[in-house]
Design an enzyme around this catalytic site. Structure first.
Site, PDB file in Angstrom:
ATOM      1  N   TRP A 212       0.965  -1.341  -0.097  1.00  0.00           N
ATOM      2  CA  TRP A 212      -0.099   0.206  -0.073  1.00  0.00           C
ATOM      3  C   TRP A 212       0.778   1.290  -0.132  1.00  0.00           C
ATOM      4  CZ3 TRP A 212      -3.707  -1.659  -2.269  1.00  0.00           C
ATOM      5  CH2 TRP A 212      -4.063  -2.897  -2.199  1.00  0.00           C
TER       6      TRP A 212
ATOM      7  N   ASP B 242     -13.587 -14.457  12.449  1.00  0.00           N
ATOM      8  CA  ASP B 242     -13.160 -15.317  11.438  1.00  0.00           C
ATOM      9  C   ASP B 242     -14.428 -15.024  10.332  1.00  0.00           C
ATOM     10  OD1 ASP B 242     -13.566 -17.480   9.385  1.00  0.00           O
ATOM     11  OD2 ASP B 242     -12.471 -18.861  11.166  1.00  0.00           O
TER      12      ASP B 242
ATOM     13  N   HIS C 194      -9.712 -12.615  -4.373  1.00  0.00           N
ATOM     14  CA  HIS C 194      -8.817 -13.451  -5.280  1.00  0.00           C
ATOM     15  C   HIS C 194      -8.182 -14.691  -4.463  1.00  0.00           C
ATOM     16  CE1 HIS C 194      -4.909 -11.446  -4.567  1.00  0.00           C
ATOM     17  NE2 HIS C 194      -5.385 -11.712  -3.501  1.00  0.00           N
ATOM     18  N   ASP C 195      -8.214 -14.746  -3.468  1.00  0.00           N
ATOM     19  CA  ASP C 195      -7.671 -15.841  -2.457  1.00  0.00           C
ATOM     20  C   ASP C 195      -8.442 -17.141  -2.563  1.00  0.00           C
ATOM     21  OD1 ASP C 195      -5.564 -14.430  -1.368  1.00  0.00           O
ATOM     22  OD2 ASP C 195      -6.726 -13.897   0.507  1.00  0.00           O
TER      23      ASP C 195
ATOM     24  N   GLN D  50      -0.305 -20.598  -5.085  1.00  0.00           N
ATOM     25  CA  GLN D  50      -0.241 -20.413  -3.606  1.00  0.00           C
ATOM     26  C   GLN D  50      -1.670 -20.191  -2.850  1.00  0.00           C
ATOM     27  OE1 GLN D  50       1.542 -16.559  -2.376  1.00  0.00           O
ATOM     28  NE2 GLN D  50       2.181 -17.217  -0.520  1.00  0.00           N
TER      29      GLN D  50
HETATM   30  N1  SAM Z   1      -6.480  -6.721   3.093  1.00  0.00           N
HETATM   31  C1  SAM Z   1      -5.043  -7.244   3.224  1.00  0.00           C
HETATM   32  C2  SAM Z   1      -4.470  -6.592   2.073  1.00  0.00           C
HETATM   33  O1  SAM Z   1      -4.989  -6.286   1.062  1.00  0.00           O
HETATM   34  O2  SAM Z   1      -3.080  -5.776   2.439  1.00  0.00           O
HETATM   35  C3  SAM Z   1      -4.509  -8.402   3.345  1.00  0.00           C
HETATM   36  C4  SAM Z   1      -4.840  -9.503   2.227  1.00  0.00           C
HETATM   37  S1  SAM Z   1      -4.354 -11.080   2.564  1.00  0.00           S
HETATM   38  C5  SAM Z   1      -4.106 -11.562   1.164  1.00  0.00           C
HETATM   39  C6  SAM Z   1      -5.630 -11.935   2.978  1.00  0.00           C
HETATM   40  C7  SAM Z   1      -6.104 -11.566   4.499  1.00  0.00           C
HETATM   41  O3  SAM Z   1      -7.395 -12.378   5.069  1.00  0.00           O
HETATM   42  C8  SAM Z   1      -4.875 -12.056   5.497  1.00  0.00           C
HETATM   43  O4  SAM Z   1      -4.823 -10.816   6.523  1.00  0.00           O
HETATM   44  C9  SAM Z   1      -5.780 -12.992   6.460  1.00  0.00           C
HETATM   45  O5  SAM Z   1      -5.049 -13.228   7.639  1.00  0.00           O
HETATM   46  C10 SAM Z   1      -7.034 -12.856   6.320  1.00  0.00           C
HETATM   47  N2  SAM Z   1      -7.882 -13.956   6.660  1.00  0.00           N
HETATM   48  C11 SAM Z   1      -7.978 -15.302   5.861  1.00  0.00           C
HETATM   49  N3  SAM Z   1      -8.900 -16.063   6.375  1.00  0.00           N
HETATM   50  C12 SAM Z   1      -9.608 -15.321   7.323  1.00  0.00           C
HETATM   51  C13 SAM Z   1     -10.717 -15.548   7.819  1.00  0.00           C
HETATM   52  N4  SAM Z   1     -11.463 -16.768   7.932  1.00  0.00           N
HETATM   53  N5  SAM Z   1     -11.254 -14.717   8.631  1.00  0.00           N
HETATM   54  C14 SAM Z   1     -10.780 -13.137   8.902  1.00  0.00           C
HETATM   55  N6  SAM Z   1      -9.539 -12.949   7.998  1.00  0.00           N
HETATM   56  C15 SAM Z   1      -8.920 -13.930   7.360  1.00  0.00           C
HETATM   57  C1  ASE Z   2      -2.572 -12.879  -1.531  1.00  0.00           C
HETATM   58  C2  ASE Z   2      -1.903 -11.941  -2.259  1.00  0.00           C
HETATM   59  C3  ASE Z   2      -0.530 -12.178  -2.218  1.00  0.00           C
HETATM   60  C4  ASE Z   2      -2.228 -14.234  -1.145  1.00  0.00           C
HETATM   61  C5  ASE Z   2      -0.824 -14.672  -1.551  1.00  0.00           C
HETATM   62  C6  ASE Z   2       0.016 -13.528  -2.051  1.00  0.00           C
HETATM   63  C7  ASE Z   2       0.671 -11.687  -3.198  1.00  0.00           C
HETATM   64  C8  ASE Z   2       1.670 -12.413  -2.995  1.00  0.00           C
HETATM   65  N1  ASE Z   2       1.397 -13.622  -2.395  1.00  0.00           N
HETATM   66  O1  ASE Z   2      -4.091 -12.436  -1.443  1.00  0.00           O
HETATM   67  C9  ASE Z   2       0.560 -10.155  -3.627  1.00  0.00           C
HETATM   68  C10 ASE Z   2       0.527  -9.850  -4.944  1.00  0.00           C
HETATM   69  N2  ASE Z   2       0.965 -10.933  -5.772  1.00  0.00           N
HETATM   70  C11 ASE Z   2       2.288 -11.168  -6.109  1.00  0.00           C
HETATM   71  C12 ASE Z   2       2.563 -12.001  -7.306  1.00  0.00           C
HETATM   72  O2  ASE Z   2       3.159 -10.570  -5.416  1.00  0.00           O
END
Ligand code: SAM
Ligand code: ASE
Length: 348
Positions: free
Chosen positions: A168, A239, A258-259, A309
């Site tokens: 960010w 959660d 996207h996850d 991933q």
């Molecule tokens: N929103 C942040 C960003 O874009 O910088 C973090 C994105 S990260 C890819 C996904 C986030 O979802 C992580 O911080 C993870 O801990 C959280 N997460 C995953 N499963 C979750 C759940 N069941 N409840 C709450 N948060 C969750």
């Molecule tokens: C997610 C974002 C990322 C989960 C796993 C991840 C990123 C890296 N690993 O939600 C950030 C963005 N993508 C890349 C390739 O850097």
């Protein structure tokens, strides 16, 4: 007689060679970052010889000299020669983005790419063949629970949070100002991780209150390692799949959709719809593909990363709109920022 090749046919293999070399260029930057080259050059305030850098960082002189020379070649470092001897220094931008510690540092992003993304991408052949993530093969962890793999140790959790936090630096302000969100008085960043985007929201909308909602261990780590003095945000543990979601005017889902697979995304969006105030909204933040999926290349590459991933993928705007309207939301607006991440706002 040999067939005459056109200029573009002659240029083509050189473009290919440059692409093939991409991973080596990445490795040069990763190596310098891991060894602390950029931090040392920032601290020293004056140009240093390869011997000096090698001595301070406990490396071979020969190896360090070759590394520094490539960094000069790719225009990341500068060199000057005095009495036949080379002295290396960082530019102001290298100091700002590559050394650790500055507000704008991308150091944590580089470390995560080097230590986690790179080994995962080593199994890309299998990921493409099998169509699933490589957490099990790469780290010996179950493929189903993606955050169990991502957070496989406290150290890994910190590194992932560092990656999330540093993204960010570049796009945060553009994302929170993509739409005027001032009408939303309570905002909750679901899966808000270290709170970096939430702090950008609180800065842009000082009369709104901003909550970061994440898993208990993540909130604990965020408070311990990423909190700021007089922090403008508050953390709440939970959660979002298996627990209650607090009531709010605006829900932010940044890099969450996207996850996950489509079934889980719809489950989450419907749950948000049920908790949301009428007139409230949801803001999705993702690297959106073009509608025809022919770009941007960075979003296509991110989608491959999601394959190795996670269980998700990157989508074009119509896919997000479709999931949002299936969940009950309307007034769906898309804003492309021109940077890596884009925003979609929808209203209940
Ligand atoms: N929103 C942040 C960003 O874009 O910088 C973090 C994105 S990260 C890819 C996904 C986030 O979802 C992580 O911080 C993870 O801990 C959280 N997460 C995953 N499963 C979750 C759940 N069941 N409840 C709450 N948060 C969750
Ligand atoms: C997610 C974002 C990322 C989960 C796993 C991840 C990123 C890296 N690993 O939600 C950030 C963005 N993508 C890349 C390739 O850097």
């Amino acid at each position: 007689m040999a067939e005459q090749l056109s200029q573009s046919e002659l240029d083509y293999p050189f473009k290919l060679l440059e692409y093939f070399n991409g991973f080596r260029v990445s490795k040069v930057i990763f190596t310098a970052c891991e060894l602390g080259v950029f931090d040392l050059l920032l601290q020293s305030q004056k140009p240093l010889s390869a011997e000096h850098v090698a001595g301070k960082l406990d490396t071979s002189v020969d190896g360090m000299e070759r590394l520094l020379d490539v960094l000069v070649g790719i225009e990341i470092l500068q060199v000057e020669t005095m009495e036949g001897k080379a002295f290396y220094s960082s530019s102001d931008v290298a100091n700002l983005y590559l050394a650790k510690g500055s507000d704008k540092s991308l150091h944590d992003m580089i470390i995560y790419q080097s230590q986690t993304i790179y080994p995962l991408w080593n199994n890309m052949v299998d990921a493409v063949r099998e169509g699933k993530n490589q957490n099990e093969k790469t780290f010996g962890l179950p493929a189903q629970d993606i955050f169990q793999a991502i957070y496989r140790s406290e150290e890994e959790m910190l590194k992932f949070m560092g990656l999330m936090n540093s993204s960010w630096v570049l796009d945060g302000h553009d994302i929170v100002t993509a739409f005027n969100l001032s009408c939303f008085k309570t905002m909750i960043d679901l899966g808000g991780c270290s709170g970096a985007l939430a702090r950008e929201l609180a800065k842009a909308y000082p009369s709104s209150s901003v909550i970061v909602f994440d898993l208990p261990q993540v909130v604990e780590t965020a408070q311990k390692h990423f909190s700021e003095q007089d922090d403008v945000i508050v953390f709440q543990s939970g959660d979002f799949f298996n627990g209650e979601i607090p009531s709010a005017d605006l829900y932010i889902l940044a890099r969450i959709i996207h996850d996950w697979n489509e079934e889980k995304c719809l489950k989450l969006l419907k749950k948000i719809y049920d908790s949301c105030q009428p007139g409230g909204g949801v803001l999705l933040v993702e690297a959106m593909l073009f509608e025809n999926r022919r770009g941007p290349v960075m979003a296509q590459i991110f989608s491959l990363n999601m394959l190795v991933q996670t269980e998700g993928r990157e989508h074009p705007p119509s896919q997000y709109s479709s999931m949002l309207s299936q969940s009950g939301f309307h007034n769906i607006q898309v804003c492309r920022t021109g940077k890596s991440y884009d925003a979609i706002l929808a209203i209940k």
